[in-house]
Design a protein around this motif. Structure first.
Motif, short mmCIF file in Angstrom:
data_model
loop_
_atom_site.label_atom_id
_atom_site.label_comp_id
_atom_site.label_asym_id
_atom_site.label_seq_id
_atom_site.Cartn_x
_atom_site.Cartn_y
_atom_site.Cartn_z
N VAL A 38 0.69 -1.17 -0.18
CA VAL A 38 -0.09 -0.01 -0.09
C VAL A 38 0.82 1.32 0.02
O VAL A 38 0.70 2.38 -0.80
N TYR A 39 1.82 1.31 0.90
CA TYR A 39 2.43 2.54 1.06
C TYR A 39 3.51 2.78 -0.25
O TYR A 39 3.80 3.72 -0.76
N LEU A 40 4.13 1.52 -0.44
CA LEU A 40 4.88 1.75 -1.90
C LEU A 40 4.27 2.41 -3.25
O LEU A 40 4.82 3.12 -3.73
N VAL A 41 3.04 1.58 -3.40
CA VAL A 41 2.00 2.31 -4.61
C VAL A 41 1.63 3.69 -4.45
O VAL A 41 1.42 4.48 -5.13
N MET A 42 1.30 3.98 -3.04
CA MET A 42 0.92 5.21 -2.66
C MET A 42 1.78 6.19 -3.10
O MET A 42 1.68 7.39 -3.42
N VAL A 43 3.14 5.88 -2.74
CA VAL A 43 4.46 6.79 -2.83
C VAL A 43 4.59 6.99 -4.47
O VAL A 43 4.63 7.99 -4.96
N TYR A 44 4.57 5.71 -4.97
CA TYR A 44 4.66 5.85 -6.69
C TYR A 44 3.57 6.79 -7.13
O TYR A 44 4.02 7.61 -8.06
N TYR A 45 2.17 6.79 -6.84
CA TYR A 45 1.16 7.30 -7.46
C TYR A 45 1.31 8.94 -7.10
O TYR A 45 0.97 9.70 -8.08
N TYR A 46 1.52 9.29 -6.04
CA TYR A 46 1.51 10.53 -5.46
C TYR A 46 2.59 11.49 -5.36
O TYR A 46 2.74 12.63 -5.24
N LEU A 47 3.91 10.72 -5.75
CA LEU A 47 5.24 11.38 -6.01
C LEU A 47 5.19 12.59 -6.69
O LEU A 47 5.74 13.73 -6.42
N PRO A 48 4.62 12.54 -8.04
CA PRO A 48 4.80 13.77 -8.68
C PRO A 48 4.09 14.86 -8.26
O PRO A 48 4.24 15.96 -8.50
N PHE A 49 2.92 14.68 -7.30
CA PHE A 49 2.28 15.75 -6.75
C PHE A 49 3.25 16.51 -5.82
O PHE A 49 2.82 17.71 -5.37
N MET A 50 4.07 15.90 -5.42
CA MET A 50 5.06 16.50 -4.33
C MET A 50 6.19 17.06 -5.28
O MET A 50 6.69 18.23 -4.88
N ILE A 51 6.56 16.46 -6.19
CA ILE A 51 7.91 17.03 -7.07
C ILE A 51 7.57 18.25 -7.76
O ILE A 51 8.31 19.21 -7.74
N ILE A 52 6.47 18.24 -8.38
CA ILE A 52 6.04 19.47 -9.40
C ILE A 52 6.06 20.87 -8.44
O ILE A 52 6.76 21.86 -9.07
N PRO A 53 5.40 21.07 -7.41
CA PRO A 53 5.36 22.34 -6.89
C PRO A 53 6.53 22.57 -6.26
O PRO A 53 6.89 23.72 -6.21
N ILE A 54 7.49 21.75 -5.65
CA ILE A 54 8.91 22.02 -5.10
C ILE A 54 9.66 22.30 -6.33
O ILE A 54 10.60 23.31 -6.24
#
Length: 289
Positions: free
Chosen positions: A157-173
């Motif tokens: 669950v955590y692995l796929v959650m990080v995979y799926y939501y990672l772009p939402f963190m990278i783009i604003p930073i």
């Protein structure tokens, strides 16, 4: 007179052009919310919606429901933190070091959005199942002697959650770091700061607004996520999203599902507000230049 009418029309023209968006927002955002709130006060005796009651909200305060709520907050919080720990170095590299590879890396970052979420999730089965890519690789390298159970558990669950939501963190930073004024960095170096000191005292504080935006872009949708825990987690643990979908789609108890939706949204708004105050006061406030 004619000129006055023409001037009034030109002045109010942007207002009239904005009305379709306002009507769309009322019809497809505010009215559905009001409908959910209305349903949450109804009773569901004998399969019919009869009368009004507060019992649905009272049920929300049972230990089992509160435990699910806390578990969902943990899922959202740790998913956000993991995305931040992985996403910040990636955003920093793309913004400050990638040079001519920057556009290509951004392209690969956005590429998953062109694919349906379910296709991405089922692709993970080919990676994590007992005879999947990861287990075969570990067996081939001699790191393990028998396949690991990588699916239908919290790790998946955590692995796929990080995979799926990672772009939402990278783009604003990335957006913040890419616009960072070089004069601040040059001034820091001119004053004798090394790279680590410049990063900690200049770059990191100036990028905290992007970190805060990315955190909430991950935290809020991750709180209500139900597809990822259901598919790769095997539905072993109940989260807010899975419980709401269960009441609507399986138990056919719309009032209780609506009450849990409203109550969990209010809890999310409260926690998000407290997190925002924490960021604003203790993280951004103390580091402001």
């Amino acid at each position: 007179m004619k000129k006055n009418i023409k001037a009034a029309i030109e002045q109010e023209l942007p207002f009239f052009f904005s009305q379709p968006a306002l009507i769309w927002q009322i019809l497809f955002f505010y009215l559905p919310i009001l409908f959910v709130v209305f349903i949450s006060f109804k009773t569901n005796d004998s399969g019919l919606l009869e009368g009004f009651t507060l019992q649905n909200y009272i049920s929300f305060f049972s230990p089992a429901f509160l435990y699910i709520l806390v578990r969902s907050f943990f899922l959202a919080f740790f998913s956000s933190i993991l995305c931040l720990l992985i996403g910040y170095p990636v955003a920093f590299y793309i913004a400050r070091k990638a040079d001519r590879w920057k556009n290509l890396m951004l392209f690969f970052l956005m590429l998953p959005f062109w694919t349906n979420m379910l296709v991405q999730l089922y692709a993970w089965f080919a990676v994590l199942e007992n005879k999947g890519l990861l287990n075969m690789l570990l067996l081939h390298l001699g790191i393990i002697s028998e396949p690991l159970t990588l699916l239908n558990n919290t790790f998946a669950v955590y692995l796929v959650m990080v995979y799926y939501y990672l772009p939402f963190m990278i783009i604003p930073i990335y957006a913040i770091l890419e616009k960072l004024d070089e004069a601040y960095i040059e001034a820091s170096r001119d004053l004798g700061a090394n790279n680590v000191q410049t990063f900690y005292h200049v770059i990191l504080p100036l990028s905290m607004s992007g970190v805060m935006t990315g955190f909430f872009l991950v935290f809020v949708p991750a709180f209500g996520e139900f597809v990822i825990p259901g598919l790769v987690g095997g539905n072993k643990y109940m989260y807010v999203g899975t419980l709401i979908s269960y009441y609507y789609l399986v138990a056919r108890n719309e009032p209780l599902g609506a009450a849990f939706t409203v109550a969990s949204c209010m809890a999310l708004v409260l926690v998000a507000f407290l997190a925002y105050r924490f960021f604003a006061r203790f993280i951004i406030g103390e580091r402001k230049l």
